[in-house]
Design a protein around this motif. Structure first.
Motif, short mmCIF file in Angstrom:
data_model
loop_
_atom_site.label_atom_id
_atom_site.label_comp_id
_atom_site.label_asym_id
_atom_site.label_seq_id
_atom_site.Cartn_x
_atom_site.Cartn_y
_atom_site.Cartn_z
N PHE A 182 14.54 19.42 6.09
CA PHE A 182 14.47 18.64 4.86
C PHE A 182 15.41 19.17 3.78
CE2 PHE A 182 10.77 16.95 6.88
CZ PHE A 182 10.67 15.67 6.37
N ALA A 229 6.75 16.00 7.26
CA ALA A 229 6.92 17.16 6.39
C ALA A 229 5.61 17.91 6.25
CB ALA A 229 7.42 16.73 5.01
N GLU A 230 4.54 17.17 6.25
CA GLU A 230 3.25 17.79 6.01
C GLU A 230 2.70 18.51 7.23
OE1 GLU A 230 0.77 15.83 3.50
OE2 GLU A 230 -1.09 16.55 4.40
N ALA A 276 -2.85 11.58 -2.21
CA ALA A 276 -2.95 11.41 -0.76
C ALA A 276 -1.62 11.07 -0.11
CB ALA A 276 -3.97 10.32 -0.43
N MET A 301 8.45 10.15 7.23
CA MET A 301 8.99 11.47 6.92
C MET A 301 8.00 12.31 6.12
SD MET A 301 11.81 12.31 8.15
CE MET A 301 13.39 11.87 8.79
N GLY A 302 7.18 11.66 5.31
CA GLY A 302 6.19 12.39 4.53
C GLY A 302 5.16 13.06 5.42
N ASN A 345 11.26 23.03 7.25
CA ASN A 345 11.83 23.29 5.93
C ASN A 345 13.34 23.11 5.93
OD1 ASN A 345 9.42 23.92 4.65
ND2 ASN A 345 9.45 25.99 5.49
N HIS A 390 0.83 -1.20 0.00
CA HIS A 390 0.00 0.00 0.00
C HIS A 390 0.86 1.25 0.00
CE1 HIS A 390 0.35 -0.76 4.41
NE2 HIS A 390 0.63 0.51 4.36
N LEU A 411 2.98 3.57 -1.89
CA LEU A 411 3.18 3.82 -3.32
C LEU A 411 4.61 4.19 -3.66
CD1 LEU A 411 -0.18 5.62 -3.67
CD2 LEU A 411 0.44 3.58 -4.91
N SER A 412 5.34 4.79 -2.70
CA SER A 412 6.70 5.18 -3.06
C SER A 412 7.59 3.95 -3.25
CB SER A 412 7.28 6.12 -1.99
OG SER A 412 7.20 5.52 -0.72
N PRO A 464 1.72 11.63 1.51
CA PRO A 464 2.44 12.81 1.98
C PRO A 464 3.87 12.78 1.43
CG PRO A 464 1.67 11.42 3.81
CD PRO A 464 1.52 10.63 2.56
N GLU A 465 4.28 13.88 0.78
CA GLU A 465 5.63 13.97 0.22
C GLU A 465 6.62 14.31 1.31
OE1 GLU A 465 7.21 14.11 -2.82
OE2 GLU A 465 5.51 13.49 -4.03
N PRO A 466 7.76 13.64 1.34
CA PRO A 466 8.75 14.06 2.32
C PRO A 466 9.46 15.34 1.90
CG PRO A 466 9.47 12.09 1.17
CD PRO A 466 8.17 12.46 0.59
N ASP A 467 8.71 16.36 1.63
CA ASP A 467 9.26 17.64 1.23
C ASP A 467 8.27 18.72 1.65
OD1 ASP A 467 10.24 19.88 0.13
OD2 ASP A 467 10.31 19.14 -1.94
N PRO A 468 8.60 19.46 2.72
CA PRO A 468 7.62 20.40 3.29
C PRO A 468 7.30 21.57 2.36
CG PRO A 468 9.73 20.58 4.40
CD PRO A 468 9.85 19.44 3.46
N ALA A 521 -4.97 10.81 4.91
CA ALA A 521 -5.15 12.18 4.43
C ALA A 521 -6.33 12.84 5.13
CB ALA A 521 -5.35 12.18 2.92
N THR A 542 -5.53 7.14 1.94
CA THR A 542 -6.66 8.06 1.73
C THR A 542 -7.30 8.42 3.06
OG1 THR A 542 -8.27 6.28 1.41
CG2 THR A 542 -7.15 7.07 -0.54
N PRO A 596 12.35 5.59 -0.51
CA PRO A 596 12.32 5.33 -1.94
C PRO A 596 11.78 6.55 -2.70
CG PRO A 596 11.17 3.60 -0.72
CD PRO A 596 11.47 4.69 0.24
N ARG A 609 -4.47 18.49 -2.80
CA ARG A 609 -4.80 17.13 -2.47
C ARG A 609 -6.29 16.90 -2.69
NH1 ARG A 609 -4.07 15.52 3.48
NH2 ARG A 609 -1.91 15.09 3.02
N THR A 615 -8.99 15.00 -1.28
CA THR A 615 -9.33 14.16 -0.13
C THR A 615 -10.62 13.42 -0.43
OG1 THR A 615 -8.33 15.79 1.32
CG2 THR A 615 -9.70 14.14 2.34
N ALA A 665 -6.58 10.26 -6.92
CA ALA A 665 -6.81 10.52 -5.50
C ALA A 665 -5.77 9.83 -4.64
CB ALA A 665 -8.21 10.06 -5.11
N LEU A 666 -5.46 8.58 -5.00
CA LEU A 666 -4.50 7.81 -4.23
C LEU A 666 -3.12 8.48 -4.26
CD1 LEU A 666 -4.79 5.14 -2.72
CD2 LEU A 666 -3.92 3.97 -4.72
#
Lengths: 450, 445
Positions: B341, B317-318, A275, B313-314, B338, A231, A233-234, A277-281, B289, B286, B357, A287, A289, A271-272
């Motif tokens: 990261f 960050a959020e 959803a 980490m995602g 900020n 589940h 996705l990355s 969260p990117e590890p980049d603020p 989120a 989902t 990844p 998004r 939802t 949508a998936l």
């Protein structure tokens, strides 16, 4: 190795040319796996896998993603015949394995193995590592016991453990090492095809990276074919050649990884992906939802499986101008009605309703006030709502839903979509939006959520 | 001292140490960490399993069970003026006016007493005269110095405890709480959302019943009024048809709904601080989120401070404003989200970010070799050194302490001998050595 002999039933069949190109290893067609009720009266089955078709090519990694309960694990288990298929065919090198039984099945299983999700529960704590890894060899009576021990030690080397670990017990190992043991056991019989059922979900990110690297190395070394269920996705993005996105027992979209991630065609994939969260603020994303939760697989929607939550659902032409928020509330109303229809009403509830006391269901007025109190509802919508309210008051939820669908339903709710080719690379999507009649998913999502 | 402003921390954790005493060894699960949480802000805590994240949360909530306990010298100050006023009026026996205490005692004299094995260095000060009395008392040394009674937990630094409404400054020391004051703090002021919603709900009571329990305990509502409050709370966390849902059992809720119900329960008493311990780890993306959106909305609505624990980490960050990275019971890096990261300084943080990844260009994923060690002795070296790609000889002999990573970067600290980077490595190592000597009250060599 001696097991080439025992390959025979299958080896002879592989010579029979299949109807597609020789590159394909596994063909799945119209596969259904239902869990029947064991009760006397049966009742509705749980449709865990509800008609999927796809191919897996030799040497590739096919990713299978979806939310929990979407049937991805059941699909993986059915491919290995750990569950009986209700309908459909699984052709492994041309042989339909759903018809195999007894000794044939036993022999075939050498070829297909599985790595389970939780390394804590998939290893027997009372057996040494050596015994665990050797068990498949024992079961299939592979050569001599001495050769088996030697083979196990080689396998431990292969997966990055030490030979001395042979006599240790699982509790002496960390999660990552346990998953390595699991992988060693999987490789014992030199299978061609391995189902990896969330092999890294239970691991920390740095350990996860080690296992992923190991899986890639093994694939290169032994020419393995993977079905990678996940589940996350990355991880799928990193590891897989092609990806299938599953929802409620159906494959919503399947295609080459890069294409699917950069240019998703199906609203569910959209949508998936949005959803995660990117590890980049610093990333600002729109998004999408999703509202609510996936429907009960015992009562899937009549039309598109995703129609109850779809952010790009086709709306009837006469209500196209309604506010998005109002649509959300209307969808919530329909969910409420179908939930209430299935909720059992106790004798106490019925009695309370008769003597005019509050029941736990609350009155329709309260629900309406909660949902539409702060909304501007156009008169033509209001008249439908009034009709639904009258029916709901008499606890005729079934009829109320029918009225709702009559007014606000569309092709999404009535007819299952078809698979449409999105590109030449075998990229397919299961959505009504791909027909020329309707606007494209991208345009609609831009419009509604942009 | 002045009236608290919005940038003042609401929670100030100093040198928190929690250890578990087993027959075999003493596991220092949390080993001297310091951080703060400001009003309305979200502070993230990130790290691998076994790094001490959850024990930190449990220490703050007072939920550490035997054989574990929070060691003396730890201090967790809750700087919320209304709470201090309320506690001062409810528990006058346990309230201390530090101004009066300070007038009677001289800090310099305190350190000279023979009964106390204590140096000014333990508080990060050079001279005994510089050590604030509040710190000595908060860290638990007040009892044997005869300054305060054993069960004192409310400390007023500006104003008089006799007129609680006029108190201008003070704090409640969480590590010293017990009995009724602790119960009021737990749930009433600081609430917690746990990882797995199925295990944090009782399967044999209805969801409404469980929400009503905390409403009854903290707000004194009963009967119909309590039920209505429970319904309102469920609606506030986005559960439709709350009137029906309130009488249902946890198994009738989906995973996301359950977590919403747990959040509703945590919010029942309008806490100032919400501690979320991996609240979305057990959920699908989902649904995750949805829950993250909900938490962000609630925070904006109620001006909540949040401490958010996760290993993702995602998610960090959020949701967070500032981040603490934990490793083997210590905080190894603290920075604005900020900055963390874009410019991670500690090799461990870098390793963590690189092993995600999709974050690197190469085909192979970067890994951190080895495992998180179990911290069972006071640190005399860098605990990350055995796995660190940049380790050098001194890493095995000098224990790094959190220092600013660069000149002027006060908000960004890292516990690495390579920091501060504007100094030469030898100078930096010297600084760590000196700070270490102060921290432990003796030379480490």
């Amino acid at each position: 190795m001696s097991h080439e002999v025992s390959h025979e039933p299958i080896a002879t069949e592989t010579d029979v040319p299949t109807d597609s190109d020789g590159d394909v290893m596994i063909e799945v067609e119209g596969l259904k796996t239902y869990y029947e009720n064991s009760g006397l009266l049966g009742g509705k089955p749980v449709k865990a896998v509800d008609g999927v078709s796809f191919d897996i090519r030799r040497g590739e990694t096919l990713g299978l993603v979806g939310e929990s309960g979407c049937g991805k694990t059941t699909l993986g288990r059915t491919l290995l015949q750990l569950e009986d298929a209700t309908d459909g065919e699984i052709r492994f090198d041309g042989v339909d394995i759903t018809t195999l039984g007894g000794d044939d099945l036993h022999e075939w299983r050498r070829n297909a193995q599985m790595v389970f999700q939780d390394p804590e529960s998939s290893l027997n704590d009372r057996m040494t590592i050596g015994e665990i890894v050797r068990e498949p060899l024992d079961v299939h009576e592979w050569e001599t016991p001495q050769a088996r021990r030697q083979r196990v030690k080689e396998l431990l080397d292969t997966v990055g453990l030490q030979r001395e670990h042979y006599y240790r017990y699982p509790h002496q190992f960390s999660g990552g090492q346990r998953q390595r043991i699991s992988i060693a056991r999987t490789l014992a019989l030199e299978p061609d095809f391995v189902v990896l059922d969330e092999p890294v979900s239970a691991l920390d990110v740095s350990v996860q990276a080690e296992i992923i690297n190991l899986l890639e190395d093994l694939q290169n070394e032994f020419g393995l074919t993977y079905l990678f269920i996940a589940h996350d996705l990355s991880v799928v993005h990193h590891l897989c050649d092609r990806v299938a996105v599953m929802y409620l027992g159906n494959i919503m979209e399947i295609g080459p990884t890069e294409e699917l991630f950069t240019d998703p065609a199906n609203p569910y994939t959209h949508a998936l992906l949005s959803a995660i969260p990117e590890p980049d603020p610093t990333v600002e994303r729109d998004r999408i939802t999703l509202h609510g939760t996936p429907p009960n697989p015992r009562y899937p929607p009549a039309g598109c499986p995703f129609s109850t939550r779809c952010p790009a659902r086709i709306r009837p032409a006469e209500y196209r101008d309604l506010d998005d928020e109002l649509w959300n509330r209307l969808n919530t109303l329909r969910d409420l009605l179908s939930e209430r229809q299935r909720a059992e009403r106790s004798v106490r509830d019925r009695l309370r309703a008769v003597v005019g006391k509050d029941t736990r269901f609350g009155t329709v007025e309260e629900t309406y006030d909660e949902l539409f109190g702060d909304q501007k509802v156009p008169a033509r919508v209001q008249s439908v709502l009034d009709e639904i309210a009258t029916l709901a008051r008499n606890h005729d939820e079934g009829e109320a839903i029918a009225v709702f669908n009559e007014a606000f339903g569309s092709v999404c709710d009535d007819e299952p979509p078809a698979y449409h080719d999105v590109s030449d690379g075998g990229h397919q999507s299961y959505c009504h939006r791909h027909t020329n009649e309707y606007r494209s998913t991208d345009a609609v999502l831009e419009n509604r959520h942009g | 001292m002045s009236v608290a402003t919005s940038t003042d921390p609401i929670l100030d954790v100093r040198n928190l140490q929690t250890a578990f005493f087993t027959e075999k060894e003493t596991i220092r699960a949390v080993d001297g960490i310091s951080f703060d949480i400001r009003r309305g802000e979200t502070v993230g805590i990130v790290g691998e399993s076994g790094s001490g994240k959850s024990v930190t949360a449990r220490s703050i909530m007072g939920l550490v069970d035997s054989p574990g306990r929070t060691l003396r010298g730890s201090s967790v100050q809750f700087n919320h003026l209304e709470t201090v006023r309320e506690y001062a009026s409810k528990f006058p026996d346990r309230t201390v006016d530090l101004e009066t205490v300070a007038a009677d005692y001289d800090p310099v004299a305190l350190f000279d007493r023979e009964t106390v094995d204590l140096t000014p260095a333990a508080f990060g000060c050079e001279n005994a005269a510089d050590v604030p009395l509040a710190d000595i008392v908060a860290a638990g040394y007040g009892d044997e110095l005869g300054l305060v009674d054993e069960d004192d937990c409310v400390f007023v630094t500006d104003g008089s405890p006799d007129t609680p409404t006029e108190i201008d400054d003070g704090f409640v020391e969480i590590t010293r709480l017990s009995g009724e004051p602790r119960r009021r703090m737990r749930g009433g002021r600081i609430a917690m959302v746990f990882q797995d919603p199925l295990t944090s709900l009782n399967p044999v009571y209805t969801v409404g019943n469980q929400i009503k329990e905390s409403v009854r305990l903290h707000q004194g509502l009963r009967g119909e009024a309590a039920t209505q409050e429970a319904i309102d709370l469920l609606e506030a966390v986005g559960i439709p048809d709350a009137r029906r849902r309130v009488n249902e059992y946890p198994h009738q809720f989906s995973g996301g709904m359950r977590q919403r119900a747990v959040i509703a329960m945590a919010l029942a008493c309008e806490p100032e601080l919400l501690i979320c311990d991996e609240p979305t780890t057990a959920l699908d993306v989902t649904i995750q989120a949805q829950i993250l959106d909900l938490l962000a909305d609630l925070q904006a609505e109620r001006d909540l401070s949040m401490m958010f624990i996760t290993h993702d980490m995602g998610v960090i960050a959020e949701i967070s404003d500032r981040v603490n990275v934990m490793y083997a019971g210590e905080i190894v890096e603290t920075a604005d989200v900020n900055e963390l990261f874009t410019d991670p300084r500690h090799p461990y943080t870098r390793g963590l970010l690189e092993s995600i990844p999709g974050q690197q260009s190469g085909d192979r994923l970067q890994t951190i070799e080895g495992n998180v060690p179990t911290p069972n002795e006071p640190a005399t070296s860098c605990r990350f050194a055995p796995r660190c790609p940049k380790a050098f000889d001194e890493c095995d002999t000098v224990h790094p302490v959190p220092v600013s990573v660069d000149e002027g970067a006060d908000d960004h600290t890292a516990a690495c001998l390579l920091c501060p980077e504007h100094r030469s490595t030898d100078d930096a190592i010297d600084q760590h050595r000196r700070r270490n000597a102060r921290r432990t009250g003796g030379d480490t060599e």
